[in-house]
Design a protein around this motif. Structure first.
Motif, PDB file in Angstrom:
ATOM      1  N   ARG A 131       0.807  -1.218   0.000  1.00 43.48           N
ATOM      2  CA  ARG A 131       0.000   0.000   0.000  1.00 43.48           C
ATOM      3  C   ARG A 131       0.838   1.265   0.000  1.00 43.48           C
ATOM      4  NH1 ARG A 131      -4.781  -1.466   4.425  1.00 43.48           N
ATOM      5  NH2 ARG A 131      -5.572  -3.326   3.350  1.00 43.48           N
ATOM      6  N   GLY A 132       2.160   1.127   0.081  1.00 45.90           N
ATOM      7  CA  GLY A 132       3.032   2.297   0.066  1.00 45.90           C
ATOM      8  C   GLY A 132       2.994   3.087   1.358  1.00 45.90           C
ATOM      9  N   ILE A 133       2.753   2.424   2.477  1.00 48.51           N
ATOM     10  CA  ILE A 133       2.672   3.112   3.776  1.00 48.51           C
ATOM     11  C   ILE A 133       4.066   3.238   4.379  1.00 48.51           C
ATOM     12  CG2 ILE A 133       1.699   3.027   6.098  1.00 48.51           C
ATOM     13  CD1 ILE A 133      -0.601   1.373   4.964  1.00 48.51           C
ATOM     14  N   GLU A 134       4.408   4.427   4.854  1.00 49.87           N
ATOM     15  CA  GLU A 134       5.675   4.673   5.521  1.00 49.87           C
ATOM     16  C   GLU A 134       5.408   5.150   6.939  1.00 49.87           C
ATOM     17  OE1 GLU A 134       8.383   6.008   1.670  1.00 49.87           O
ATOM     18  OE2 GLU A 134       7.741   7.506   3.130  1.00 49.87           O
ATOM     19  N   GLY A 135       6.450   5.074   7.778  1.00 51.28           N
ATOM     20  CA  GLY A 135       6.274   5.534   9.149  1.00 51.28           C
ATOM     21  C   GLY A 135       7.493   5.246   9.992  1.00 51.28           C
ATOM     22  N   TYR A 136       7.310   5.290  11.319  1.00 51.48           N
ATOM     23  CA  TYR A 136       8.418   5.014  12.235  1.00 51.48           C
ATOM     24  C   TYR A 136       7.860   4.443  13.526  1.00 51.48           C
ATOM     25  CZ  TYR A 136       7.030   9.270  14.720  1.00 51.48           C
ATOM     26  OH  TYR A 136       6.317  10.211  15.422  1.00 51.48           O
ATOM     27  N   VAL A 137       8.756   3.823  14.301  1.00 53.51           N
ATOM     28  CA  VAL A 137       8.411   3.267  15.601  1.00 53.51           C
ATOM     29  C   VAL A 137       9.563   3.564  16.556  1.00 53.51           C
ATOM     30  CG1 VAL A 137       7.876   1.173  16.929  1.00 53.51           C
ATOM     31  CG2 VAL A 137       7.048   1.404  14.580  1.00 53.51           C
ATOM     32  N   ILE A 138       9.231   4.077  17.747  1.00 51.61           N
ATOM     33  CA  ILE A 138      10.223   4.274  18.804  1.00 51.61           C
ATOM     34  C   ILE A 138      10.065   3.131  19.798  1.00 51.61           C
ATOM     35  CG2 ILE A 138      11.032   5.773  20.654  1.00 51.61           C
ATOM     36  CD1 ILE A 138      10.018   8.160  19.075  1.00 51.61           C
ATOM     37  N   VAL A 139      11.125   2.336  19.932  1.00 51.22           N
ATOM     38  CA  VAL A 139      11.115   1.151  20.783  1.00 51.22           C
ATOM     39  C   VAL A 139      12.002   1.404  21.992  1.00 51.22           C
ATOM     40  CG1 VAL A 139      11.519  -1.337  20.888  1.00 51.22           C
ATOM     41  CG2 VAL A 139      10.767  -0.306  18.761  1.00 51.22           C
ATOM     42  N   GLU A 140      11.525   1.020  23.166  1.00 54.45           N
ATOM     43  CA  GLU A 140      12.330   1.115  24.393  1.00 54.45           C
ATOM     44  C   GLU A 140      12.587  -0.302  24.910  1.00 54.45           C
ATOM     45  OE1 GLU A 140      11.475   4.213  27.408  1.00 54.45           O
ATOM     46  OE2 GLU A 140      11.353   2.515  28.826  1.00 54.45           O
ATOM     47  N   PHE A 141      13.840  -0.564  25.316  1.00 61.08           N
ATOM     48  CA  PHE A 141      14.190  -1.905  25.775  1.00 61.08           C
ATOM     49  C   PHE A 141      15.315  -1.825  26.799  1.00 61.08           C
ATOM     50  CE2 PHE A 141      16.089  -0.923  21.645  1.00 61.08           C
ATOM     51  CZ  PHE A 141      17.439  -0.955  21.944  1.00 61.08           C
ATOM     52  N   THR A 142      15.719  -2.985  27.291  1.00 63.14           N
ATOM     53  CA  THR A 142      16.801  -3.104  28.273  1.00 63.14           C
ATOM     54  C   THR A 142      17.964  -3.864  27.655  1.00 63.14           C
ATOM     55  OG1 THR A 142      15.254  -3.129  30.126  1.00 63.14           O
ATOM     56  CG2 THR A 142      17.451  -4.010  30.540  1.00 63.14           C
ATOM     57  N   VAL A 143      19.167  -3.310  27.797  1.00 59.85           N
ATOM     58  CA  VAL A 143      20.386  -3.997  27.364  1.00 59.85           C
ATOM     59  C   VAL A 143      20.882  -4.828  28.537  1.00 59.85           C
ATOM     60  CG1 VAL A 143      22.732  -3.746  26.508  1.00 59.85           C
ATOM     61  CG2 VAL A 143      20.946  -2.184  25.714  1.00 59.85           C
ATOM     62  N   THR A 144      20.927  -6.141  28.376  1.00 60.50           N
ATOM     63  CA  THR A 144      21.289  -7.041  29.473  1.00 60.50           C
ATOM     64  C   THR A 144      22.797  -7.066  29.692  1.00 60.50           C
ATOM     65  OG1 THR A 144      21.464  -8.956  28.007  1.00 60.50           O
ATOM     66  CG2 THR A 144      19.286  -8.452  28.908  1.00 60.50           C
ATOM     67  N   LYS A 145      23.206  -7.813  30.727  1.00 57.71           N
ATOM     68  CA  LYS A 145      24.635  -7.938  31.038  1.00 57.71           C
ATOM     69  C   LYS A 145      25.408  -8.649  29.929  1.00 57.71           C
ATOM     70  CE  LYS A 145      23.841  -8.171  36.043  1.00 57.71           C
ATOM     71  NZ  LYS A 145      24.015  -8.979  37.271  1.00 57.71           N
ATOM     72  N   SER A 146      24.724  -9.509  29.193  1.00 57.65           N
ATOM     73  CA  SER A 146      25.386 -10.232  28.105  1.00 57.65           C
ATOM     74  C   SER A 146      25.337  -9.481  26.783  1.00 57.65           C
ATOM     75  CB  SER A 146      24.743 -11.616  27.934  1.00 57.65           C
ATOM     76  OG  SER A 146      23.366 -11.487  27.621  1.00 57.65           O
ATOM     77  N   GLY A 147      24.698  -8.315  26.753  1.00 55.51           N
ATOM     78  CA  GLY A 147      24.655  -7.515  25.533  1.00 55.51           C
ATOM     79  C   GLY A 147      23.455  -7.761  24.657  1.00 55.51           C
TER      80      GLY A 147
END
Length: 201
Positions: A131-147
């Protein structure tokens, strides 16, 4: 009278047979005792001696390459593995507000902030692509001790509900050098990453 005549005839025939056999035996003895006539030739093949030639083979020296081998390419960060699935379309994963380096890098010790190692671009949803849809997403996460990345959540998305799943799946594949404090790796929560979905012909 008839039987008497038959008896004499049989006796005569028997005597005649015995006499004939005896004469044949006597005449055959002389033929067997005579030496064979003619000459007998024996053929004997003699094998000629063949000289065996010994050839000494010397190993050939390997040819020197005309051109030096190409230099090895240094490994690059995996920025995208989904372009083959999107045909001629291109989309980017922009990194914004991802590096929280307020504490700085401690180059003189083992302590340091987390650093991104692998960034994987998301798979463009087929429905949005068609459909030609564009956009963006802001994701929040945790970086663990192992990366690795854990517990990704969507903070903001435009349009909503179109790219959320693709963005979170891509975030789970990110790899980081973990933050090190006092020589030990620690988790970093609240890391945000903006992933943009853009189509270019």
């Amino acid at each position: 009278m008839r039987y008497l005549v038959s008896f004499f005839i049989a006796v005569f025939i028997t005597l005649a047979l015995f006499w004939g056999m005896q004469s044949l035996i006597q005449s055959g003895d002389g033929q067997l005792s005579e030496p064979a006539k003619g000459n007998v030739l024996d053929f004997v093949r003699l094998k000629t001696e063949q000289a065996v030639e010994k050839k000494q083979r010397k190993p050939q020296k390997p040819q020197k390459p005309k051109e030096p081998p190409p230099p090895l390419n240094s490994p690059k960060m995996d920025q995208s593995n989904a372009q083959a699935q999107t045909g001629n379309f291109d989309f980017g994963a922009d990194i914004e507000a991802d590096l929280n380096l307020s504490g700085g890098l401690s180059l003189g010790s083992s302590d340091g902030e987390y650093l991104p190692i692998v960034k994987v671009s998301p798979v463009y949803p087929r429905r949005a692509l068609s459909r030609g849809i564009e956009g963006y997403v802001i994701v929040e996460f945790t970086v663990t001790k192992s990366g690795t990345v854990s517990t990704p959540i969507v903070i903001n998305a435009k349009p909503e509900g179109i790219f959320d799943r693709a963005a979170m799946d891509a975030a789970l594949k990110f790899k980081y050098k973990p933050r090190v404090v006092n020589g030990e790796a620690v988790e970093v929560a609240g890391v945000q990453n903006k992933i943009s979905f853009q189509i270019s012909g």
